[in-house]
Scaffold this motif. Structure first.
Motif, PDB file in Angstrom:
ATOM      1  N   GLU A 188     -46.278 -67.418  74.769  1.00  0.00           N
ATOM      2  CA  GLU A 188     -45.313 -66.432  74.273  1.00  0.00           C
ATOM      3  C   GLU A 188     -46.033 -65.268  73.594  1.00  0.00           C
ATOM      4  OE1 GLU A 188     -42.281 -66.217  74.907  1.00  0.00           O
ATOM      5  OE2 GLU A 188     -41.311 -65.016  73.363  1.00  0.00           O
TER       6      GLU A 188
ATOM      7  N   ARG B 147     -47.330 -62.894  76.076  1.00  0.00           N
ATOM      8  CA  ARG B 147     -46.297 -62.017  76.638  1.00  0.00           C
ATOM      9  C   ARG B 147     -45.950 -60.880  75.664  1.00  0.00           C
ATOM     10  NH1 ARG B 147     -44.605 -67.068  78.961  1.00  0.00           N
ATOM     11  NH2 ARG B 147     -43.419 -67.640  77.094  1.00  0.00           N
ATOM     12  N   ILE B 148     -45.949 -61.217  74.381  1.00  0.00           N
ATOM     13  CA  ILE B 148     -45.678 -60.177  73.377  1.00  0.00           C
ATOM     14  C   ILE B 148     -46.789 -59.128  73.394  1.00  0.00           C
ATOM     15  CG2 ILE B 148     -45.503 -59.728  70.892  1.00  0.00           C
ATOM     16  CD1 ILE B 148     -44.149 -62.522  70.657  1.00  0.00           C
ATOM     17  N   LEU B 149     -48.028 -59.599  73.444  1.00  0.00           N
ATOM     18  CA  LEU B 149     -49.156 -58.664  73.464  1.00  0.00           C
ATOM     19  C   LEU B 149     -49.124 -57.810  74.730  1.00  0.00           C
ATOM     20  CD1 LEU B 149     -51.930 -61.068  72.118  1.00  0.00           C
ATOM     21  CD2 LEU B 149     -50.864 -59.168  70.875  1.00  0.00           C
ATOM     22  N   ASP B 150     -48.822 -58.440  75.856  1.00  0.00           N
ATOM     23  CA  ASP B 150     -48.682 -57.685  77.104  1.00  0.00           C
ATOM     24  C   ASP B 150     -47.601 -56.625  76.975  1.00  0.00           C
ATOM     25  OD1 ASP B 150     -50.667 -58.962  78.490  1.00  0.00           O
ATOM     26  OD2 ASP B 150     -49.331 -60.268  79.645  1.00  0.00           O
ATOM     27  N   PHE B 151     -46.485 -57.032  76.377  1.00  0.00           N
ATOM     28  CA  PHE B 151     -45.346 -56.122  76.248  1.00  0.00           C
ATOM     29  C   PHE B 151     -45.753 -54.844  75.520  1.00  0.00           C
ATOM     30  CE2 PHE B 151     -41.526 -54.459  74.249  1.00  0.00           C
ATOM     31  CZ  PHE B 151     -40.595 -54.512  75.272  1.00  0.00           C
ATOM     32  N   TYR B 152     -46.542 -55.022  74.464  1.00  0.00           N
ATOM     33  CA  TYR B 152     -46.945 -53.867  73.664  1.00  0.00           C
ATOM     34  C   TYR B 152     -48.304 -53.297  74.095  1.00  0.00           C
ATOM     35  CZ  TYR B 152     -42.907 -54.675  70.766  1.00  0.00           C
ATOM     36  OH  TYR B 152     -41.607 -54.812  70.339  1.00  0.00           O
ATOM     37  N   ALA B 153     -48.731 -53.682  75.289  1.00  0.00           N
ATOM     38  CA  ALA B 153     -49.946 -53.116  75.884  1.00  0.00           C
ATOM     39  C   ALA B 153     -51.171 -53.314  75.001  1.00  0.00           C
ATOM     40  CB  ALA B 153     -49.746 -51.629  76.202  1.00  0.00           C
ATOM     41  N   VAL B 154     -51.230 -54.472  74.368  1.00  0.00           N
ATOM     42  CA  VAL B 154     -52.405 -54.818  73.571  1.00  0.00           C
ATOM     43  C   VAL B 154     -53.281 -55.740  74.417  1.00  0.00           C
ATOM     44  CG1 VAL B 154     -53.234 -55.991  71.496  1.00  0.00           C
ATOM     45  CG2 VAL B 154     -51.144 -54.617  71.393  1.00  0.00           C
TER      46      VAL B 154
ATOM     47  N   TYR C 247     -37.545 -60.829  67.222  1.00  0.00           N
ATOM     48  CA  TYR C 247     -37.280 -60.454  68.612  1.00  0.00           C
ATOM     49  C   TYR C 247     -36.046 -61.141  69.181  1.00  0.00           C
ATOM     50  CZ  TYR C 247     -41.897 -58.342  68.414  1.00  0.00           C
ATOM     51  OH  TYR C 247     -42.966 -57.573  68.060  1.00  0.00           O
TER      52      TYR C 247
ATOM     53  N   TYR D 247     -39.425 -56.108  72.354  1.00  0.00           N
ATOM     54  CA  TYR D 247     -39.652 -57.382  73.029  1.00  0.00           C
ATOM     55  C   TYR D 247     -38.432 -58.278  72.835  1.00  0.00           C
ATOM     56  CZ  TYR D 247     -41.779 -61.714  74.533  1.00  0.00           C
ATOM     57  OH  TYR D 247     -42.056 -62.871  75.202  1.00  0.00           O
TER      58      TYR D 247
ATOM     59  N   GLY E 121     -41.036 -58.156  80.114  1.00  0.00           N
ATOM     60  CA  GLY E 121     -41.948 -57.254  80.801  1.00  0.00           C
ATOM     61  C   GLY E 121     -42.753 -56.390  79.880  1.00  0.00           C
ATOM     62  N   LEU E 122     -42.566 -55.123  80.014  1.00  0.00           N
ATOM     63  CA  LEU E 122     -43.425 -54.179  79.333  1.00  0.00           C
ATOM     64  C   LEU E 122     -42.613 -53.175  78.527  1.00  0.00           C
ATOM     65  CD1 LEU E 122     -45.534 -53.667  82.524  1.00  0.00           C
ATOM     66  CD2 LEU E 122     -46.355 -54.796  80.466  1.00  0.00           C
ATOM     67  N   VAL E 123     -43.198 -52.754  77.435  1.00  0.00           N
ATOM     68  CA  VAL E 123     -42.518 -51.808  76.557  1.00  0.00           C
ATOM     69  C   VAL E 123     -42.207 -50.515  77.316  1.00  0.00           C
ATOM     70  CG1 VAL E 123     -44.659 -50.807  75.654  1.00  0.00           C
ATOM     71  CG2 VAL E 123     -42.590 -50.769  74.260  1.00  0.00           C
TER      72      VAL E 123
ATOM     73  N   ARG F 147     -50.498 -44.610  69.870  1.00  0.00           N
ATOM     74  CA  ARG F 147     -51.299 -44.334  71.073  1.00  0.00           C
ATOM     75  C   ARG F 147     -50.563 -43.394  72.008  1.00  0.00           C
ATOM     76  NH1 ARG F 147     -53.245 -49.640  73.746  1.00  0.00           N
ATOM     77  NH2 ARG F 147     -51.202 -50.434  73.165  1.00  0.00           N
TER      78      ARG F 147
END
Lengths: 180, 190
Positions: free
Chosen positions: A17, A20-27, A107, B75, B84-86, B119
């Motif tokens: 999980e 997925r959160i890190l992916d979501f925020y492009a980290v 969230y 999220y 998915g993605l922000v 960013r």
């Protein structure tokens, strides 16, 4: 950039999980990329080490998730204290069950908390899978009693092969303006 | 969540009163006015939570300011599946190239959203980019970010009101309060 989902064998659903959160925020993150020896025997052999769950290279931050029982949390706290003594320059954050719970509340995913934490969360679905995992066994690294050593004896293992996941911000952000 | 929303009675404790918030907003406005004197400033508010703070702050600033609004997906979003993605749900309506920009946030906890926004906005080449937040919850921080203007540092509790929501409700409270745990979990938090 190759944006295909990466299958990462997470040991716990909370880790999946978090990914997925890190992916979501492009980290950008890497899963257990580095292992740090924290205990040596008299022969100088490493008998205990610590591999934080995530390394976030852009933030130079290690993240260790611990949503398990208090006994295991105490063990992890001890290992983390040792890690910080031996590697004071490392930036490590321990993410407790209460932190994870707060994140899920933030969230709106509190309903999933039972399946994502504690014993039920062990053995996660691979990264990119729809989830939610069921219970199952997890290998716990053995903790041997041994003589305390120091990093001057050995710092081998730092580059243990980890699973890497690099978020693809260009693909995730409208107009592609982010500087990842 | 309870089907019956009782607003004030769902709040266990008032953390910041309306007067305390108003006083702090005036202080922040005065500081910002002084720091940006003779410099055109653009305030960028992040919807929806910062709306009341933005509305009050901009009126507490006595130098010319432009305002703009952004909205970023969260999220979890509208479903319980991973989302998915922000995404930028609402982008700036004007260019900020060469402008002094101040991001106005309601609360900073993990820092993930703000890290993304910084960013993103840096990619739009502003002259400067600084952060103003009403609330700072450092106990939850994942991404360390320098906050230039902070109203209150708050404890690690789930707060609502003055723009902050739970399930899109409680934003219209005039104060910031701690939501009763039973409202979101059905049982007191351990």
């Amino acid at each position: 950039m190759d944006c295909r989902p990466v299958t990462v064998p997470f040991a716990h659903a909370s880790e999946a999980e978090m990914s997925r959160i890190l992916d979501f925020y492009a980290v950008r993150w890497e899963y257990e990329p580095h292992t740090f020896p924290i205990l040596w025997n008299l022969d100088g052999d490493v008998v205990e080490s610590f591999a934080p769950d995530f390394f976030l290279p852009d933030l130079d931050l290690y993240l260790e998730m611990t949503t398990l029982r208090q006994k295991l949390v105490r063990k992890k706290n001890r290992k983390l204290r040792r890690l910080r003594e031996l590697y004071p320059d490392l930036n490590v954050k321990l993410f407790y069950a209460r932190d994870f719970r707060a994140l899920m509340l933030k969230y709106g995913r509190l309903a999933l908390i039972d399946g994502l934490s504690g014993t039920l969360g062990q053995v996660a679905a691979p990264h990119g899978s729809p989830e939610v995992p069921g219970p199952g066994p997890r290998d716990t690294p053995p903790v041997d009693s041994a003589t305390v050593g120091g990093p001057s004896v050995s710092v081998a293992g730092r580059k243990r092969a980890g699973r890497r996941r690099v978020a693809a911000p260009e693909a995730s952000i409208n107009e592609g303006a982010i500087q990842a | 969540m309870n089907q019956s929303i009782t607003l004030h009675s769902d709040v266990a404790q008032i953390l910041l009163t309306e007067d305390e918030i108003a006083t702090k907003v005036r202080e922040l406005g005065a500081r910002i006015s002084s720091d940006y004197r003779d410099r055109p400033l653009t305030l960028v508010s992040v919807l929806k939570g910062s709306l009341p703070f933005m509305a009050d702050l901009m009126r507490a600033i006595d130098i010319p300011v432009r305002i703009d609004l952004m909205e970023v997906s969260s999220y979890g979003g509208s479903s319980t599946e991973s989302s998915g993605l922000v995404r930028i749900l609402k982008d700036l309506s004007a260019s900020i190239v060469g402008e002094d920009v101040l991001i106005v946030e309601d609360i900073i906890d993990t820092g993930l959203t703000l890290n993304y926004l910084i960013r993103y906005l840096r990619g739009k080449a502003p002259a400067s980019l600084r952060i103003c937040t009403l609330l700072d919850k450092p106990a939850r921080r994942l991404v360390e970010i320098k906050l230039d203007y902070t109203g209150f540092t708050i404890p690690d509790q789930f707060v609502v009101g003055y723009g902050l929501d739970y399930g899109e409700l409680y934003r219209n409270l005039r104060y910031v309060g701690v939501l009763r745990p039973e409202v979101y979990s059905g049982a007191p938090e351990g």
